[in-house]
Write an enzyme that holds these catalytic residues in place. Structure first.
Site, short mmCIF file in Angstrom:
data_model
loop_
_atom_site.label_atom_id
_atom_site.label_comp_id
_atom_site.label_asym_id
_atom_site.label_seq_id
_atom_site.Cartn_x
_atom_site.Cartn_y
_atom_site.Cartn_z
N MET A 122 -62.50 -15.96 29.92
CA MET A 122 -62.86 -16.00 28.02
C MET A 122 -63.18 -17.45 27.53
O MET A 122 -62.67 -17.86 27.57
CB MET A 122 -62.20 -15.38 28.05
CG MET A 122 -62.94 -14.02 27.16
SD MET A 122 -62.09 -12.19 26.17
CE MET A 122 -62.30 -11.81 27.40
N CYS A 123 -64.54 -17.24 26.51
CA CYS A 123 -64.11 -18.20 25.81
C CYS A 123 -64.57 -18.00 24.06
O CYS A 123 -65.23 -17.18 24.59
CB CYS A 123 -64.89 -20.22 25.91
SG CYS A 123 -66.76 -20.20 25.30
N LYS A 124 -64.67 -19.12 23.40
CA LYS A 124 -63.89 -18.84 22.31
C LYS A 124 -65.15 -19.27 21.27
O LYS A 124 -65.19 -20.50 21.58
CB LYS A 124 -62.92 -18.74 21.83
CG LYS A 124 -62.28 -18.24 20.06
CD LYS A 124 -61.43 -19.02 19.06
CE LYS A 124 -61.51 -20.16 18.35
NZ LYS A 124 -60.03 -20.49 18.20
#
Ligand SMILES: *[C@@H]1O[C@H](CO)[C@@H](O)[C@H](O)[C@H]1NC(C)=O
Ligand SMILES: *[C@@H]1O[C@H](CO)[C@@H](O)[C@H](O)[C@H]1NC(C)=O
Length: 191
Positions: free
Chosen positions: A64-66
């Protein structure tokens, strides 16, 4: 003479229809009455689908990336993404320039050559957003991508379902759709 006119009119019509029927790239829909101000803030990239060969190779290794979406000075959006790469938090900024109707943007990236067009296809602003990106990078290198943005790192099952349905409707195969695993690395509010 009249008959000839009818013939020409007929041919012209066929010609016009012929032009209209040239298959155009199915343009993904846009969120009606898109409200950019409600789209701002923190999102997590929790689902992806793409036919890019890079993605198909790496998809199992992605997490996941923000992303933080903020207004950019010149009217577009400033999208700052943070993710783990080689044991370090890496930050990348993309400037999304308005391109046509609200919800439609284009960007160039020093990391990805070519021109990219991204549309917010559907969002409730509070839980999820479905994005569709087309990347034009030259013969054999064009690709498209569907992205699921969620406001939390653990989107509800019905949101994931919505994304899978959306991705399939855009022509992505089941095995090109991934839900990115949650990670606590680089996800803190201030990294
Ligand atoms: C975009 O946002 C980042 C992070 O807040 C900031 O460092 C950068 O200066 C911004 N760029 C522009 C052009 O607004
Ligand atoms: C991905 O799909 C798009 C749209 O169908 C197509 O134009 C593009 O060439 C495809 N790219 C790859 C790498 O298969």
């Amino acid at each position: 003479m009249a008959a000839l006119n009818v013939l020409w009119t007929g041919l012209a019509l066929l010609g016009i229809l012929g032009v209209l029927q040239i298959p155009t790239q199915a343009q993904a829909a846009l969120q009606p009455n898109f409200q950019e101000d409600k789209f701002l803030g923190l999102w997590f990239t929790s689902g992806l689908a793409s036919n890019s060969s890079w993605f198909l190779e790496k998809k199992k290794a992605l997490s996941m990336c923000k992303s933080v979406v903020a207004p950019a000075a010149d009217g577009g959006l400033n999208l700052t993404s943070t993710f783990l790469r080689k044991d370090q938090c890496e930050t990348r900024t993309l400037l999304l320039r308005p391109a046509g109707p609200p919800g439609c943007y284009s960007y160039t990236s020093p990391h990805w050559s070519g021109n990219h067009e991204v549309s917010v296809v559907e969002t409730d602003y509070e839980a999820y957003a479905l994005l569709y990106t087309e990347s034009f990078r030259g013969p054999g290198q064009d690709f498209c991508m569907a992205t699921l943005y969620s406001r939390t790192q653990a989107p509800k099952a019905e949101i994931k379902e919505k994304f899978a349905t959306f991705a399939k409707a855009q022509g992505f195969t089941e095995d090109s759709i991934v839900f990115l695993p949650q990670t606590d690395k680089c996800m803190e509010e201030n990294t």
